[in-house]
Scaffold this active site. Structure first.
Site, short mmCIF file in Angstrom:
data_model
loop_
_atom_site.label_atom_id
_atom_site.label_comp_id
_atom_site.label_asym_id
_atom_site.label_seq_id
_atom_site.Cartn_x
_atom_site.Cartn_y
_atom_site.Cartn_z
N ASP A 191 0.86 -1.18 0.00
CA ASP A 191 0.00 0.00 0.00
C ASP A 191 0.90 1.23 0.00
O ASP A 191 2.06 1.17 0.36
CB ASP A 191 -1.01 -0.02 1.15
N SER A 192 0.33 2.34 -0.44
CA SER A 192 1.18 3.49 -0.72
C SER A 192 1.61 4.23 0.53
O SER A 192 2.63 4.89 0.55
CB SER A 192 0.42 4.45 -1.61
N GLY A 193 0.81 4.13 1.58
CA GLY A 193 1.13 4.88 2.78
C GLY A 193 0.39 6.20 2.87
O GLY A 193 0.61 6.97 3.80
N GLY A 194 -0.48 6.49 1.93
CA GLY A 194 -1.26 7.74 1.98
C GLY A 194 -2.03 7.84 3.29
O GLY A 194 -2.12 8.91 3.90
N GLN B 60 -12.63 6.05 -3.56
CA GLN B 60 -12.71 6.89 -2.37
C GLN B 60 -14.07 7.56 -2.31
O GLN B 60 -14.89 7.39 -3.20
CB GLN B 60 -11.58 7.93 -2.39
N GLY C 165 -11.25 4.50 2.07
CA GLY C 165 -12.01 5.59 2.67
C GLY C 165 -13.00 5.16 3.72
O GLY C 165 -13.87 5.93 4.11
N ASP D 202 -7.51 -6.59 4.28
CA ASP D 202 -6.28 -6.39 5.02
C ASP D 202 -6.63 -5.56 6.24
O ASP D 202 -7.73 -5.02 6.34
CB ASP D 202 -5.23 -5.67 4.17
N CYS E 202 -9.05 -23.97 18.22
CA CYS E 202 -8.13 -23.31 17.28
C CYS E 202 -6.89 -24.19 17.07
O CYS E 202 -6.40 -24.80 18.02
CB CYS E 202 -7.72 -21.96 17.86
N CYS F 186 -3.94 -22.94 15.76
CA CYS F 186 -2.80 -22.06 15.47
C CYS F 186 -1.59 -22.54 16.28
O CYS F 186 -1.73 -23.31 17.22
CB CYS F 186 -3.15 -20.61 15.81
N HIS G 284 -2.16 -15.92 17.35
CA HIS G 284 -3.48 -16.55 17.51
C HIS G 284 -4.59 -15.73 16.84
O HIS G 284 -5.40 -16.27 16.09
CB HIS G 284 -3.82 -16.75 19.00
ZN LIG Z 1 -5.05 -20.21 18.50
#
Ligand SMILES: [Zn+2]
Length: 360
Positions: A85-88, A177, A207, A257, A296, A298, A328
């Protein structure tokens, strides 16, 4: 290699697909690992999620460039697909005396004057071997009262997108946006459709994720999805709380993300199966010998470390404990999404979502 996207199954507006990149295929819906400075500082390494397949590693173009990095994989071991990502977004929150014009964004950071252009963002992404490139976009705090700011942000993002073209068009996103403002979104989506028709392979909805009410956010996602071509992959920027992931998969988002999972873990807040959420600092866990989440698989839960031990470690700010909590939470989201994908393919998404949310 150009991004390719194939849809394999649908359930209502939701879809299960495969996003093909030069560094591997991603079964969607999917979530990125946002590999931030915070994760690095707590000792989290990408191999902590090596059990997970179909993951895109996301890093920030601006910070990598500041460090002098020339490769998206610099300093880490990661063979899979990458997104930058651009960081804007960070510039708006961190930069002082921000100013913007058609050429880009200027700001003060750590006493230094910096300027970033849309062209440079994509050039760096191409040179650094990034598979999925987010252009420089112009974002506004979602709850701002001035509607003109949203129209401006949609317009400026469109101008910057034109300046991002011609470098790595085969892996470049268009970022819509406009916050919650429908007119701004219509302008942005009109331009997005034009660019998608002209060969831009993917779209992101930006946005949002600035503390707006959830129903308004979901309505905006729905509003955007219904005005976008059906055959292009859709990314939702910055949103990754479990309930939001499910609600937006239902509305047709393919990839997500965000930093919420690892940030919550860093603060001792844990997401567990069945849509529950708890704070590991609570006294009730002082003698709790269960793992964080018995359902879980993980690395943290598989290691059999108890809630009591994690609580004690967290209270001492032990890095290893904090890393385990982050691992986790990230895996919780990953499993949730993989379950949603299976549910789409079997036409059971509504049931899957209501089952997850029932116990909250
Ligand atoms: Zn876990």
């Amino acid at each position: 290699m150009s991004i390719k996207f194939d849809i394999q199954g649908r359930d209502g507006q939701a879809r299960a697909g495969v996003l093909r990149t030069a560094h591997g295929d991603i079964a969607t819906p999917s979530i990125t690992l946002n590999y931030t400075k915070a994760l690095e500082s707590w000792g989290f390494v990408p191999s902590d999620i090596s059990d997970a397949r179909d993951v895109i590693l996301l890093r920030n173009t601006f910070w990598l460039r500041e460090r002098g990095a020339e490769d998206i994989r610099e300093g880490i071991s990661w063979a899979g697909p990458t997104m930058a990502d651009s960081g804007g977004f960070q510039m708006v929150s961190l930069g002082k005396h921000l100013h913007q014009n058609f050429s880009g964004i200027g700001f003060n950071l750590n006493g230094k004057r910096a300027f970033i252009t849309p062209h440079e963002v994509v050039e760096w992404g191409k040179a650094a071997g990034v598979d999925l490139i987010m252009p420089l976009d112009n974002t506004v705090y979602t709850m701002d009262k001035n509607p003109l700011k949203f129209i401006w942000s949609a317009f400026m993002t469109a101008v910057w997108h034109r300046r991002s073209r011609g470098i790595a068009d085969d892996r470049l996103y268009y970022i819509s946006q406009g916050g919650l403002n429908k007119l701004a979104r219509l302008i942005s989506l009109w331009d997005a459709r034009r660019q998608l028709n002209r060969g831009i392979p993917a779209i992101a909805i930006g946005g949002l994720a600035w503390n707006e009410p959830r129903p308004a956010m979901y309505n905006t996602v729905d509003f955007c999805v219904k005005r976008l071509p059906d055959d292009k992959p859709r990314h939702l920027l910055g949103i990754c709380k479990p309930v939001d992931i499910l609600e937006c998969i239902k509305r047709g988002i393919d990839t997500f993300d965000g930093i919420a999972a690892t940030r919550e873990g860093r603060h001792g807040r844990v997401w567990v199966s069945g849509g529950k959420y708890f704070d590991i600092r609570n006294a009730e866990f002082e003698k709790d010998e269960q793992v964080l989440d018995p359902l879980c698989d993980c690395p943290t839960c598989r290691s059999n470390i108890s809630r009591a031990k994690l609580r004690a470690g967290f209270k001492q700010k032990d890095h290893e404990t904090i890393r385990r909590l982050m691992v986790h939470n990230w895996h919780h989201n990953y499993s949730l999404i993989k379950g949603a994908r299976a549910a789409i393919l079997s036409g059971q998404l509504d049931y899957y979502i209501s089952d997850y949310l029932r116990n909250r």
